[in-house]
Design a protein around this motif. Structure first.
Motif, mmCIF file in Angstrom:
data_model
loop_
_atom_site.group_PDB
_atom_site.id
_atom_site.type_symbol
_atom_site.label_atom_id
_atom_site.label_comp_id
_atom_site.label_asym_id
_atom_site.label_seq_id
_atom_site.Cartn_x
_atom_site.Cartn_y
_atom_site.Cartn_z
ATOM 1 N N SER A 649 -6.669 -0.094 -2.057
ATOM 2 C CA SER A 649 -5.612 0.770 -2.569
ATOM 3 C C SER A 649 -4.751 1.314 -1.428
ATOM 4 O O SER A 649 -3.516 1.327 -1.514
ATOM 5 C CB SER A 649 -6.224 1.927 -3.370
ATOM 6 N N ALA A 650 -5.406 1.739 -0.337
ATOM 7 C CA ALA A 650 -4.666 2.266 0.819
ATOM 8 C C ALA A 650 -3.841 1.173 1.482
ATOM 9 O O ALA A 650 -2.692 1.412 1.893
ATOM 10 C CB ALA A 650 -5.646 2.872 1.823
ATOM 11 N N GLN A 652 -2.536 -1.385 0.051
ATOM 12 C CA GLN A 652 -1.358 -1.615 -0.787
ATOM 13 C C GLN A 652 -0.264 -0.593 -0.475
ATOM 14 O O GLN A 652 0.915 -0.950 -0.345
ATOM 15 C CB GLN A 652 -1.733 -1.529 -2.273
ATOM 16 N N ASP A 653 -0.663 0.676 -0.346
ATOM 17 C CA ASP A 653 0.311 1.719 -0.044
ATOM 18 C C ASP A 653 0.981 1.479 1.307
ATOM 19 O O ASP A 653 2.157 1.806 1.499
ATOM 20 C CB ASP A 653 -0.365 3.090 -0.057
ATOM 21 N N GLU A 654 0.215 0.919 2.263
ATOM 22 C CA GLU A 654 0.752 0.687 3.608
ATOM 23 C C GLU A 654 1.557 -0.622 3.710
ATOM 24 O O GLU A 654 2.155 -0.894 4.745
ATOM 25 C CB GLU A 654 -0.406 0.622 4.614
#
Length: 735
Positions: A649-650, A652-654
């Motif tokens: 998830s992290a 993807q955000d980055e």
């Protein structure tokens, strides 16, 4: 034979060849720099016009020279003092000093003779000969490794040092052959070992005894373009019997200084033209672009020298030492070895020693060196072959099947094939089986039926050895002890547990990076440099056979991470799953270069299930360049075994992960990763059609399902997984 011919000149002459290559590469810049820095004559300018302009500025001119670069230099006397300058042909004026570049002179003396005169010339000739031998033998080895001359640029696998060595050789070998061969010719010419072949015109017996005609009025000089000029020498002042000497690209002639008439002429001989062409090819004088190309190729020599030493040292460590290895043409038994990681060579060494002690003469060599013409006394041929990946040839067996298939008739000596592998894998001994099948199709007589050794079993090997001894009518006991790999202690720093609720205990294990000596960091040996997708070898207590786990981290992450699932009765997985932070384990690294994400902006489609997420997570973590990465991940249930869920998830955000598609196999509607691919068929087909690379990691059943799904998805656009594999765009790490 070819390998030895390549290895020893390289090792013995490495320093000399490096000096020769680096100095030559540096000298290659000067012809281009000279051409760019010298005023060029206009296309229509004649020698008569040029001479008139220079004489107007320097009345005492004695000689005009034109270099292959187009630079024009004049030499004169003025009030008894000599002078020289680089000339602007448009004006006849001097524009630069004619003195040679001191750096170029120094490098030329280094390159030609090491500042040692004739002795140095001989040494550098030896270096050129070594480079020629290295180039020709290296070309043969590249073709052998690639599987034939037609596959010269076929994709490679293996350690970086070996791939870099071959990739540079592929590009540079033609230039190195040209440079070294021309160097030997020029050395032979220097020592008068070649015929002179020159043909100067006869000295004129009668001249006009006049001195009045101007150079601008001489017909031959007026008809000769400056572009053809090499040298124009003026007669000695006041000597009516002296003549003009004109040298051009066509030949040499004498002109009467009183009438301008041509007194004698001699064309360049064929031998002179050959010699001048060789000089041009070697020095780049007159071919500045070629000079720069050859210089760039020469820069590859020190890199190939360094990587060659690394490859040789790795081979010395990875290959068991075989004592008393007789030459192929004297051996009664030919032992051919196909090995990827080196373990099969250990079995070969044991067999070689046992046969030698039984009074047999044995020659051991890699399968890639297969050459029946050299086996004049062979009474039997034994093949020990491992398998790489999904049935491919291991590194030391490249090209064997192609050479076997091309034979008009099989060797007269009977054959025995022994395969090495792991029976739990679907492609168990697939390459060795292929060797046996092709040999049988060729009509090659069998010494023994095809047989296998499972998981490096000493018992399987001893059983086969007794059968071989019976066939040879000798007593043969093979007692092989696998060499335990050199391992390093790793300390567990953290663990995250998953899967207990679905009866599939799984953990992400993170170990501290061990202390690494500086030389390992610089050379990238061991834990000094590794990448996600490489393999961590664990030798469990009570076994000498390692188990391998795909790395989920790379060296710059500062830790060593793997994903482990506990298998019922699994020796290695049971011991790893019992570890707690602070506990240690011994491990070693094995490169797995075929399963690296690589560089560039080409999109990646990552497909994995269960513990197969390990290396895929490592690829995503390392994707700091925000390359488009699409992950299809299969799990049993998101509440129990969503491995790396928070990190994904992290990421993807980055922007490290462009898309995440999950498939859950437990629940009311079981959904597998191949089903997730079918659901996104249009996007998957578009990405692959645009050049995306597919990487699959996980169990063999999952991988088979993924391959079937992709075959259906790609059919409408005319592609197949097999075609993608051939292009290196579909790779698997399957267990």
């Amino acid at each position: 034979m070819i390998r030895a011919l390549h290895r020893w000149p390289g090792l013995l002459a490495l320093a000399l060849v490096t000096v020769l290559a680096l100095s030559g590469a540096t000298l290659s810049v000067f012809p281009a720099a000279e051409r760019l820095g010298s005023p060029q004559a206009e296309a229509r300018l004649t020698v008569a016009d040029l001479a008139s302009r220079i004489q107007a500025v320097y009345p005492g001119v004695e000689q005009i020279r034109r270099a292959p670069s187009g630079r024009i230099t004049a030499y004169w006397f003025n009030d008894g003092a000599p002078g020289a300058a680089v000339i602007d042909p448009a004006t006849g004026q001097g524009v630069a000093s004619a003195d040679p570049n001191q750096a170029e002179r120094w490098l030329t003396n280094l390159h030609r003779s090491l500042f040692l005169g004739d002795g140095g010339r001989v040494a550098m000739a030896a270096g050129a000969a070594a480079m020629l031998v290295l180039s020709l033998s290296g070309a043969a080895l590249v073709a052998r490794r690639a599987g034939g001359w037609r596959r010269w640029f076929a994709p490679l696998r293996g350690p970086l040092s070996g791939r870099l060595h071959v990739e540079i050789a592929r590009v540079a070998v033609a230039g190195l052959v040209l440079s070294s061969a021309t160097a030997l010719w020029m050395t032979a010419s220097t020592f008068d070992l070649l015929p002179d072949g020159s043909a100067a015109p006869a000295i004129p017996a009668k001249v006009s005894d006049k001195t009045s005609v101007a150079t601008g009025a001489m017909d031959l000089l007026g008809a000769t373009p400056v572009a053809e000029l090499r040298e124009l020498s003026f007669p000695y002042p006041g000597d009516a019997s002296d003549v003009f000497t004109l040298k051009t690209d066509r030949g040499t002639g004498y002109l009467d200084q009183g009438t301008g008439a041509l007194l004698a002429w001699a064309d360049l001989t064929a031998w002179q033209r050959i010699s001048e062409t060789i000089y041009m090819l070697h020095t780049g004088q007159g071919a500045s672009v070629l000079s720069l190309v050859l210089g760039l190729m020469a820069l590859g020599v020190p890199v190939m020298g360094g990587t060659g030493v690394v490859v040789w040292l790795a081979g010395q460590r990875g290959r068991a030492r075989i004592k008393g290895n007789v030459t192929a043409n004297r051996a009664e038994t030919i032992l051919l070895v196909g090995s990827e990681g080196g373990s099969t060579w250990g079995f070969a060494a044991t067999l070689h020693q046992a046969l030698t002690e039984a009074g047999q003469s044995v020659h051991a060599a890699p399968m890639s060196a297969f050459d029946p013409a050299c086996y004049g006394k062979a009474q039997r041929i034994l093949v020990l072959a491992a398998t790489y990946g999904d049935g491919d040839a291991p590194a030391s067996a490249k090209g064997f099947l192609d050479r076997l298939a091309r034979l008009d008739a099989p060797p007269a000596a009977p054959l025995a094939v022994l395969g090495f592998g792991d029976r739990s894998f679907p492609a168990f001994c697939a390459f060795a089986k292929a060797v046996s099948a092709v040999a049988e199709a060729k009509g090659w007589q069998k010494l023994l039926p095809f047989d296998t050794v499972d998981r490096q079993s000493p018992q399987d090997f001893a059983r086969w050895g007794r059968m071989l001894g019976t066939a040879m009518e000798i007593s043969l006991e093979l007692s092989h002890q696998p060499v335990r790999p050199a391992a390093h202690p790793l300390t567990l720093v953290s663990r995250r547990d998953y899967g207990a609720e679905v009866q599939a205990p799984t953990a992400i294990l993170r170990f501290a990076l061990p202390k690494i000596p500086l030389w390992r960091r610089l050379t990238g040996r061991g834990f000094g440099r590794f990448r996600a997708g490489d393999l961590l070898g664990i030798v469990p207590e009570g076994s000498a056979v390692p188990r391998f786990y795909s790395l989920a981290s790379e060296s710059r992450d500062g830790f060593v991470e793997i994903v482990v699932k506990k298998h019922p009765g699994g020796l290695s997985s049971g011991q790893l799953m019992a570890l707690e932070p602070g506990d240690g384990v011994s491990a070693f690294l094995r490169r797995n270069s075929d399963f690296h994400a690589g560089r560039g902006r080409t999109p990646l489609i990552l497909v994995g299930a269960g513990t197969g997420i390990g290396p895929l997570a490592g690829f995503i973590r390392a994707n700091t360049a925000r390359r488009p990465v699409h992950l299809f991940f299969g799990m049993r249930h998101p509440d129990s075994d969503f491995l790396y869920g928070e990190e994904l998830s992290a990421w993807q955000d980055e922007g490290r992960l462009a898309r995440l598609v999950t498939a859950v196999s437990r629940g009311a509607r079981p959904h597998y990763v191949q089903d997730a691919l079918r659901a996104e068929a249009a996007d998957v087909a578009r990405l692959i059609g645009d050049g995306a690379r597919v990487m699959v990691c996980g169990g063999r059943d999952m991988a088979a399902g993924v391959a079937d799904a992709l075959a259906d998805i790609l059919a409408p656009i005319g592609l197949t997984p097999v075609a993608l594999k051939a292009e290196g765009r579909y790779v698997e790490d399957v267990y």
